[in-house]
Design a protein around this motif. Structure first.
Motif, PDB file in Angstrom:
ATOM      1  N   ALA A  80      16.693  55.829  15.899  1.00 47.79           N
ATOM      2  CA  ALA A  80      15.232  55.831  15.785  1.00 47.79           C
ATOM      3  C   ALA A  80      14.760  54.621  14.977  1.00 47.79           C
ATOM      4  CB  ALA A  80      14.751  57.134  15.126  1.00 47.79           C
ATOM      5  N   THR A  81      15.447  54.334  13.882  1.00 47.12           N
ATOM      6  CA  THR A  81      15.003  53.189  13.076  1.00 47.12           C
ATOM      7  C   THR A  81      15.249  51.866  13.819  1.00 47.12           C
ATOM      8  OG1 THR A  81      17.097  53.021  11.869  1.00 47.12           O
ATOM      9  CG2 THR A  81      15.414  54.394  10.883  1.00 47.12           C
ATOM     10  N   LEU A  82      16.332  51.792  14.604  1.00 49.23           N
ATOM     11  CA  LEU A  82      16.553  50.573  15.398  1.00 49.23           C
ATOM     12  C   LEU A  82      15.413  50.353  16.388  1.00 49.23           C
ATOM     13  CD1 LEU A  82      20.358  50.581  16.411  1.00 49.23           C
ATOM     14  CD2 LEU A  82      19.252  49.424  14.493  1.00 49.23           C
ATOM     15  N   LEU A  83      14.987  51.427  17.060  1.00 51.68           N
ATOM     16  CA  LEU A  83      13.893  51.305  18.032  1.00 51.68           C
ATOM     17  C   LEU A  83      12.628  50.803  17.337  1.00 51.68           C
ATOM     18  CD1 LEU A  83      14.411  54.524  20.194  1.00 51.68           C
ATOM     19  CD2 LEU A  83      14.352  52.188  21.076  1.00 51.68           C
ATOM     20  N   HIS A  84      12.325  51.367  16.175  1.00 48.44           N
ATOM     21  CA  HIS A  84      11.108  50.945  15.466  1.00 48.44           C
ATOM     22  C   HIS A  84      11.267  49.537  14.882  1.00 48.44           C
ATOM     23  CE1 HIS A  84       9.199  55.206  14.996  1.00 48.44           C
ATOM     24  NE2 HIS A  84       9.424  54.864  16.241  1.00 48.44           N
ATOM     25  N   ASP A  85      12.467  49.225  14.379  1.00 45.10           N
ATOM     26  CA  ASP A  85      12.710  47.873  13.854  1.00 45.10           C
ATOM     27  C   ASP A  85      12.493  46.808  14.914  1.00 45.10           C
ATOM     28  OD1 ASP A  85      13.415  48.791  11.432  1.00 45.10           O
ATOM     29  OD2 ASP A  85      15.549  48.307  11.569  1.00 45.10           O
ATOM     30  N   ASP A  86      12.959  47.098  16.122  1.00 51.92           N
ATOM     31  CA  ASP A  86      12.844  46.086  17.173  1.00 51.92           C
ATOM     32  C   ASP A  86      11.379  45.831  17.530  1.00 51.92           C
ATOM     33  OD1 ASP A  86      15.528  45.610  17.268  1.00 51.92           O
ATOM     34  OD2 ASP A  86      15.918  46.923  18.962  1.00 51.92           O
ATOM     35  N   VAL A  87      10.545  46.871  17.411  1.00 53.37           N
ATOM     36  CA  VAL A  87       9.108  46.672  17.613  1.00 53.37           C
ATOM     37  C   VAL A  87       8.557  45.812  16.472  1.00 53.37           C
ATOM     38  CG1 VAL A  87       6.843  47.800  17.672  1.00 53.37           C
ATOM     39  CG2 VAL A  87       8.782  48.826  18.870  1.00 53.37           C
ATOM     40  N   VAL A  88       8.951  46.169  15.247  1.00 53.18           N
ATOM     41  CA  VAL A  88       8.418  45.481  14.071  1.00 53.18           C
ATOM     42  C   VAL A  88       8.868  44.011  14.053  1.00 53.18           C
ATOM     43  CG1 VAL A  88       8.593  45.390  11.552  1.00 53.18           C
ATOM     44  CG2 VAL A  88       8.147  47.569  12.695  1.00 53.18           C
ATOM     45  N   ASP A  89      10.131  43.786  14.378  1.00 51.07           N
ATOM     46  CA  ASP A  89      10.657  42.412  14.355  1.00 51.07           C
ATOM     47  C   ASP A  89      10.408  41.655  15.644  1.00 51.07           C
ATOM     48  OD1 ASP A  89      11.610  42.862  11.847  1.00 51.07           O
ATOM     49  OD2 ASP A  89      13.686  43.207  12.443  1.00 51.07           O
ATOM     50  N   GLU A  90       9.807  42.326  16.634  1.00 46.52           N
ATOM     51  CA  GLU A  90       9.611  41.723  17.951  1.00 46.52           C
ATOM     52  C   GLU A  90      10.934  41.164  18.496  1.00 46.52           C
ATOM     53  OE1 GLU A  90       6.426  39.017  17.074  1.00 46.52           O
ATOM     54  OE2 GLU A  90       5.217  40.687  16.355  1.00 46.52           O
ATOM     55  N   SER A  91      12.009  41.942  18.298  1.00 44.63           N
ATOM     56  CA  SER A  91      13.338  41.496  18.726  1.00 44.63           C
ATOM     57  C   SER A  91      13.444  41.516  20.246  1.00 44.63           C
ATOM     58  CB  SER A  91      14.414  42.428  18.164  1.00 44.63           C
ATOM     59  OG  SER A  91      14.217  42.629  16.798  1.00 44.63           O
ATOM     60  N   ARG A  92      14.311  40.667  20.739  1.00 46.89           N
ATOM     61  CA  ARG A  92      14.536  40.589  22.180  1.00 46.89           C
ATOM     62  C   ARG A  92      15.971  40.977  22.541  1.00 46.89           C
ATOM     63  NH1 ARG A  92      10.320  38.048  24.376  1.00 46.89           N
ATOM     64  NH2 ARG A  92      11.458  37.407  26.215  1.00 46.89           N
ATOM     65  N   GLN A  93      16.852  40.967  21.553  1.00 48.20           N
ATOM     66  CA  GLN A  93      18.241  41.348  21.817  1.00 48.20           C
ATOM     67  C   GLN A  93      18.763  42.275  20.737  1.00 48.20           C
ATOM     68  OE1 GLN A  93      21.306  38.649  22.886  1.00 48.20           O
ATOM     69  NE2 GLN A  93      20.540  38.833  24.970  1.00 48.20           N
ATOM     70  N   ARG A  94      19.613  43.214  21.144  1.00 51.40           N
ATOM     71  CA  ARG A  94      20.270  44.134  20.216  1.00 51.40           C
ATOM     72  C   ARG A  94      21.620  44.455  20.821  1.00 51.40           C
ATOM     73  NH1 ARG A  94      19.709  46.252  15.229  1.00 51.40           N
ATOM     74  NH2 ARG A  94      17.469  46.497  15.455  1.00 51.40           N
ATOM     75  N   ARG A  95      22.684  44.258  20.043  1.00 56.42           N
ATOM     76  CA  ARG A  95      24.039  44.486  20.549  1.00 56.42           C
ATOM     77  C   ARG A  95      24.265  43.761  21.873  1.00 56.42           C
ATOM     78  NH1 ARG A  95      23.883  51.026  19.333  1.00 56.42           N
ATOM     79  NH2 ARG A  95      24.021  50.881  17.079  1.00 56.42           N
ATOM     80  N   GLY A  96      23.753  42.533  21.959  1.00 57.20           N
ATOM     81  CA  GLY A  96      24.004  41.691  23.129  1.00 57.20           C
ATOM     82  C   GLY A  96      23.254  42.076  24.390  1.00 57.20           C
TER      83      GLY A  96
END
Lengths: 335, 335
Positions: A90-106
């Motif tokens: 859950a925190t990864l999903l929210h972090d990726d929104v907050v950080d505007e990430s485009r990749q996670r674990r490749g």
């Protein structure tokens, strides 16, 4: 010098995974069963993308290891391990929104594959599911620990948001952020393993301390790796934190030791956000000049020593030895 | 015809507020104390903006009313009422990110004043704080109810996301969405009031049923008001759901009764999203032609009747009478 590996083909994490494989299989079955949703098929789509993406399940493993180290004979540690993984996801999903990430674990992040909305709401769903799972253990003490950890996590994330781009961020604020974003879930993971096993207070406290120190060391190393490790070699995926103007430990140490010219550099690149070609290389050169990487790595080793000291209060057995190796391994990632 | 007001200057909600003013003052004190954060000043800024914005505190009032109706002598209903308001506020923060809203209760939304990141993370923080508060009551039954409600809420929000723009959304899917986005917290609010008061099962169930039916009626009326109510007068803030292509009850009823030409209109405006000048007026005309507004209002009245029937299983006293009036009042908002 850190070399604890007897079998050169496997890491301490691999060996712990192997030792706890039976329990972890139960955790994976439970995770798959609970991330389903009768009503909203979008939910398993998004969670499967993340949960099945081959994360190392380090946090749930800590819960399983803590309970098994104490010879826990029951099954609730499986529920708690799944709880911990759901909170993490859950925190990864929210972090990726907050950080505007485009990749996670490749792989592309959920916010990119679906949208921010799905990431926010599916994160909420996983958090609620984790909450249901922990209630099923019937342990108010466990609920208290995980409620407090959840608040510390969210508080740390907000603090990181306001501490970014602010050169006044010092090592004590960094430590609060790191406890929130990483160590709070590590320490809750180990502590609930001890609580569910009915361990005496001193052992529960030792498990908390181990998780806390391990989590802090883990995050310092992650932050070092973002600059290429102690050798600070420019490579792919290097410098994300610099570009996002995050104040991580090596930068904080370099800022504290900066002369006027260097300070102007940090003000321009981190506070003002005016970053130019060659700035990352310059940042690495300044950090090298002050030994900021080595100093950060020394701090991480200090936390590893604390983690290992906490373990001595626990029964000496095979799992304890693996957790001891795991602590060394966390820092061995930075050469 | 619905007229239950004896004092024309006040609504049933006002009278309930007045009756429970002492308890609600305790709730407000607790909310202010718990939304603080030692470490992250951004948190109270964002929450104060929302919590102090003059919401009517309907949901926590339901918890207080349920407990007091059953002559609960303790203080844990105050904790649960604050819990319910924190959960509500957390979902509002996340909803505004998901809906990209710009206004809430007549003021700019937090995602506009600060950013989406703050709304996501402060929402998480409030959810964690709510979780700490409910753990303090020491009631596993209460925790179970609120964990299940949280999962239903998140599931309903995700379902709404995937059901929007999809003309296959029927009344049964609409009901699931409404239970998630609104009724789950209403029914949990009343149910936990009964549980904490130690009420017999039949009364706890009646409180759940009252909250569930009241919440559904409330949301149907909200969805009607988005089209200007039964009279469907074009005014300010009318048609947001239409522009966001949400399938709410009046539209679902009109789609079910559509001829070929009308169906083409709904496909273009809702599914394809090609909306033009005059389309909202056309949508209102089509809904009027099929009596969709009156039919939706009749459904809401049916839920009000269910809510009132549930109340008859509870002790007859002043607060029960106020909850009875409140049920009528919810639908009286649509003329």
């Amino acid at each position: 010098m850190i070399t604890t590996t007897t079998d050169s083909a496997s890491t301490p994490l691999d060996r712990l995974s192997e030792r706890l494989a039976g329990d972890m299989e139960q955790v994976n079955i439970l995770i798959r069963a609970r991330m389903a949703s009768r009503h909203a098929p979008r939910i398993p789509e998004v969670t499967a993308h993340l949960v099945e993406a081959g994360g190392k399940r380090l946090r749930p493993m800590l819960t399983l290891a803590a309970a098994r180290l104490l010879s826990y004979p029951g099954q609730d540690h499986v529920k708690l391990a799944a709880t911990v993984e759901f909170i993490h996801t859950a925190t990864l999903l929210h972090d990726d929104v907050v950080d505007e990430s485009r990749q996670r674990r490749g792989r592309p992040t959920a916010n990119l594959l679906w949208d921010n909305k799905s990431s926010v709401l599916v994160g909420d769903y996983l958090f609620a599911r984790s909450f249901q799972l922990m209630v099923e253990t019937g342990s108010l003490r466990v609920l208290d620990i995980l409620a407090n950890a959840s608040a510390t996590i969210a508080e740390g994330e907000v603090l990181q948001l306001t501490a970014a781009q602010d050169l006044r961020t010092d090592e004590s604020i960094y430590l609060q952020v790191v406890r929130g974003k990483t160590a709070a879930l590590f320490s809750a993971a180990t502590e609930v393993g001890g609580v569910i096993a009915g361990a005496p207070e001193a052992q529960v406290r030792a498990l908390f301390d181990y998780g806390d120190a391990l989590g802090i060391a883990f995050q310092i190393v992650d932050d070092l790796l973002d600059y290429g490790g102690v050798s600070a070699t420019i490579g792919k995926n290097i410098g994300d934190d610099f570009r996002e103007r995050k104040l991580t430990l090596p930068v904080i140490k370099a800022v504290a030791r900066a002369d006027a010219e260097e300070r102007a550099f940090w003000v321009r690149t981190i506070e003002v956000g005016d970053q130019r070609e060659g700035d990352l290389e310059e940042a690495l050169a300044i950090m090298a000049r002050h030994g900021a990487m080595e100093a950060a790595r020394a701090d991480a080793l200090g936390w590893v020593a604390k983690a290992k000291a906490a373990l001595t209060l626990l029964p000496g057995n095979e799992i304890r030895a693996m957790l001891d190796d795991l602590a060394d391994f966390v820092v061995a990632r930075v050469a």
